[in-house]
Design a protein around this motif. Sequence first.
Motif, PDB file in Angstrom:
ATOM      1  N   GLY A  92     113.390  18.258  24.254  1.00  0.00           N
ATOM      2  CA  GLY A  92     113.117  18.958  23.003  1.00  0.00           C
ATOM      3  C   GLY A  92     111.796  18.615  22.357  1.00  0.00           C
ATOM      4  N   ASN A  93     111.046  17.684  22.916  1.00  0.00           N
ATOM      5  CA  ASN A  93     109.746  17.328  22.347  1.00  0.00           C
ATOM      6  C   ASN A  93     108.751  18.481  22.469  1.00  0.00           C
ATOM      7  OD1 ASN A  93     110.527  14.787  21.583  1.00  0.00           O
ATOM      8  ND2 ASN A  93     108.999  13.703  22.794  1.00  0.00           N
ATOM      9  N   ALA A  94     107.665  18.384  21.729  1.00  0.00           N
ATOM     10  CA  ALA A  94     106.613  19.385  21.781  1.00  0.00           C
ATOM     11  C   ALA A  94     105.932  19.386  23.149  1.00  0.00           C
ATOM     12  CB  ALA A  94     105.581  19.119  20.688  1.00  0.00           C
ATOM     13  N   SER A  95     105.508  20.567  23.574  1.00  0.00           N
ATOM     14  CA  SER A  95     104.781  20.701  24.835  1.00  0.00           C
ATOM     15  C   SER A  95     103.769  21.829  24.695  1.00  0.00           C
ATOM     16  CB  SER A  95     105.735  20.986  25.997  1.00  0.00           C
ATOM     17  OG  SER A  95     106.559  22.110  25.716  1.00  0.00           O
ATOM     18  N   ALA A  96     102.609  21.656  25.315  1.00  0.00           N
ATOM     19  CA  ALA A  96     101.551  22.661  25.268  1.00  0.00           C
ATOM     20  C   ALA A  96     101.355  23.233  26.666  1.00  0.00           C
ATOM     21  CB  ALA A  96     100.248  22.051  24.758  1.00  0.00           C
ATOM     22  N   ASN A  97     101.214  24.558  26.742  1.00  0.00           N
ATOM     23  CA  ASN A  97     101.130  25.237  28.036  1.00  0.00           C
ATOM     24  C   ASN A  97      99.940  26.186  28.060  1.00  0.00           C
ATOM     25  OD1 ASN A  97     104.121  24.569  29.019  1.00  0.00           O
ATOM     26  ND2 ASN A  97     104.244  25.270  26.902  1.00  0.00           N
ATOM     27  N   ILE A  98      99.340  26.298  29.231  1.00  0.00           N
ATOM     28  CA  ILE A  98      98.173  27.171  29.336  1.00  0.00           C
ATOM     29  C   ILE A  98      98.029  27.687  30.764  1.00  0.00           C
ATOM     30  CG2 ILE A  98      96.526  25.328  29.863  1.00  0.00           C
ATOM     31  CD1 ILE A  98      94.556  26.673  27.938  1.00  0.00           C
ATOM     32  N   VAL A  99      97.755  28.976  30.893  1.00  0.00           N
ATOM     33  CA  VAL A  99      97.328  29.565  32.165  1.00  0.00           C
ATOM     34  C   VAL A  99      95.817  29.624  32.076  1.00  0.00           C
ATOM     35  CG1 VAL A  99      97.418  31.565  33.676  1.00  0.00           C
ATOM     36  CG2 VAL A  99      99.449  30.904  32.379  1.00  0.00           C
ATOM     37  N   ALA A 100      95.133  28.875  32.931  1.00  0.00           N
ATOM     38  CA  ALA A 100      93.723  28.620  32.663  1.00  0.00           C
ATOM     39  C   ALA A 100      92.867  28.600  33.923  1.00  0.00           C
ATOM     40  CB  ALA A 100      93.593  27.272  31.945  1.00  0.00           C
ATOM     41  N   LYS A 101      91.573  28.678  33.679  1.00  0.00           N
ATOM     42  CA  LYS A 101      90.568  28.433  34.692  1.00  0.00           C
ATOM     43  C   LYS A 101      90.020  27.027  34.492  1.00  0.00           C
ATOM     44  CE  LYS A 101      90.415  32.740  36.272  1.00  0.00           C
ATOM     45  NZ  LYS A 101      90.922  33.109  37.622  1.00  0.00           N
ATOM     46  N   GLN A 102      89.944  26.259  35.578  1.00  0.00           N
ATOM     47  CA  GLN A 102      89.286  24.953  35.526  1.00  0.00           C
ATOM     48  C   GLN A 102      87.793  25.201  35.645  1.00  0.00           C
ATOM     49  OE1 GLN A 102      90.374  22.089  38.597  1.00  0.00           O
ATOM     50  NE2 GLN A 102      88.415  21.043  38.330  1.00  0.00           N
ATOM     51  N   ILE A 103      87.045  24.853  34.606  1.00  0.00           N
ATOM     52  CA  ILE A 103      85.631  25.224  34.609  1.00  0.00           C
ATOM     53  C   ILE A 103      84.693  24.076  34.945  1.00  0.00           C
ATOM     54  CG2 ILE A 103      86.084  27.049  32.933  1.00  0.00           C
ATOM     55  CD1 ILE A 103      84.600  25.238  30.877  1.00  0.00           C
ATOM     56  N   ASN A 104      85.190  22.855  35.040  1.00  0.00           N
ATOM     57  CA  ASN A 104      84.284  21.754  35.354  1.00  0.00           C
ATOM     58  C   ASN A 104      85.034  20.594  35.989  1.00  0.00           C
ATOM     59  OD1 ASN A 104      85.632  20.974  32.949  1.00  0.00           O
ATOM     60  ND2 ASN A 104      83.992  19.522  32.478  1.00  0.00           N
ATOM     61  N   TYR A 105      84.260  19.682  36.545  1.00  0.00           N
ATOM     62  CA  TYR A 105      84.790  18.427  37.081  1.00  0.00           C
ATOM     63  C   TYR A 105      83.615  17.461  37.116  1.00  0.00           C
ATOM     64  CZ  TYR A 105      87.581  15.288  40.036  1.00  0.00           C
ATOM     65  OH  TYR A 105      88.293  14.210  40.540  1.00  0.00           O
ATOM     66  N   ASP A 106      83.251  16.985  35.921  1.00  0.00           N
ATOM     67  CA  ASP A 106      82.019  16.216  35.739  1.00  0.00           C
ATOM     68  C   ASP A 106      82.299  14.726  35.799  1.00  0.00           C
ATOM     69  OD1 ASP A 106      80.833  18.677  35.300  1.00  0.00           O
ATOM     70  OD2 ASP A 106      81.102  18.561  33.127  1.00  0.00           O
ATOM     71  N   GLY A 107      81.693  14.053  36.765  1.00  0.00           N
ATOM     72  CA  GLY A 107      81.916  12.626  36.955  1.00  0.00           C
ATOM     73  C   GLY A 107      80.988  11.762  36.124  1.00  0.00           C
ATOM     74  N   THR A 108      81.520  10.611  35.698  1.00  0.00           N
ATOM     75  CA  THR A 108      80.731   9.628  34.950  1.00  0.00           C
ATOM     76  C   THR A 108      81.062   8.240  35.474  1.00  0.00           C
ATOM     77  OG1 THR A 108      80.743  10.983  32.941  1.00  0.00           O
ATOM     78  CG2 THR A 108      80.225   8.643  32.693  1.00  0.00           C
ATOM     79  N   ARG A 109      80.031   7.500  35.863  1.00  0.00           N
ATOM     80  CA  ARG A 109      80.233   6.110  36.302  1.00  0.00           C
ATOM     81  C   ARG A 109      79.691   5.177  35.233  1.00  0.00           C
ATOM     82  NH1 ARG A 109      78.083   1.678  38.520  1.00  0.00           N
ATOM     83  NH2 ARG A 109      79.194   0.573  40.190  1.00  0.00           N
ATOM     84  N   ALA A 110      80.583   4.401  34.641  1.00  0.00           N
ATOM     85  CA  ALA A 110      80.182   3.470  33.588  1.00  0.00           C
ATOM     86  C   ALA A 110      79.519   2.236  34.192  1.00  0.00           C
ATOM     87  CB  ALA A 110      81.403   3.061  32.773  1.00  0.00           C
ATOM     88  N   ASP A 111      78.850   1.446  33.345  1.00  0.00           N
ATOM     89  CA  ASP A 111      78.172   0.232  33.805  1.00  0.00           C
ATOM     90  C   ASP A 111      79.137  -0.775  34.408  1.00  0.00           C
ATOM     91  OD1 ASP A 111      75.764   1.253  32.982  1.00  0.00           O
ATOM     92  OD2 ASP A 111      75.794   0.225  31.037  1.00  0.00           O
ATOM     93  N   ASP A 112      80.416  -0.721  33.965  1.00  0.00           N
ATOM     94  CA  ASP A 112      81.382  -1.677  34.507  1.00  0.00           C
ATOM     95  C   ASP A 112      82.025  -1.183  35.810  1.00  0.00           C
ATOM     96  OD1 ASP A 112      83.031   0.356  33.653  1.00  0.00           O
ATOM     97  OD2 ASP A 112      84.126  -0.835  32.180  1.00  0.00           O
ATOM     98  N   GLY A 113      81.591  -0.017  36.291  1.00  0.00           N
ATOM     99  CA  GLY A 113      82.102   0.504  37.564  1.00  0.00           C
ATOM    100  C   GLY A 113      83.204   1.531  37.427  1.00  0.00           C
TER     101      GLY A 113
END
Length: 248
Positions: A92-113
């Motif tokens: 019964g908890n809240a839930s969010a739903n979406i039919v969507a296009k994935q528009i990105n997949y941007d990677g980030t490498r931090a200084d700690d790896g």
Amino acid sequence: MAKQSGLGDNLYVAGYDLSGDIGQLGGVSGGPAALEVTGIDKSAFERIGGLRDGKLEFTAWFNPATDRAHQRFRSLPTTDVITTYFRGTTLGNASANIVAKQINYDGTRADDGAFTFAVEAQANGYGLEWGRSLTAGKRTDTTATNGSSVDFGTGSTAFGLQAYLHVFAFTGTSVTVKLQESSDDGSGDAWADVTGGAFTAATGVTSERIATAAGQTVERYLRVVTTGTFSNAVFAVSVVRNSTATVF
């Protein structure tokens, strides 16, 4: 609303539980655009709802294991992807739903790896739909089962519903996941199938959105029922019961 902890939350993408690879949700937004239609005879603004839209933004940890986040997101699929966010795994908890296009997949490498990826899923067709979970996170049925009910309150409504299904694992011939309704939790009003409330029979990992007629009456209590020939079905369901007339 202030920032909240997402501990215990789940994120499902096209029949895969990627919760363990998601570090945070950056944004959950949507709804109809507010169109200003103020007439010259008015002394205050007039607005009506415009185009429905929405998006889910989240950050994924790099995980190249089979059926984990990197494998699901790296191809940047051009087809629609059903994504569901469960705010906790209590029935019964809240839930969010979406039919969507994935528009990105941007990677980030931090200084700690640390290696993370930003993902944005933009709505395509229905906008973001907030509903309630009709399963307590992922539910496992080993035979045909009548699930526990959720009280949507306020008696019956007359504006239909939409529902989302994710099937994560399956063993057997097929399983049909469907919705049932009752005005009093089955006390005097027997449970009955919701018209238009059955998903396509599943034979493996899948996801689906269904919708009833827009003006259909939906009763106060809803539950999820499974039928078919199977020994293992792991799935999750979210339902949006419309409180007002809704047009897509």
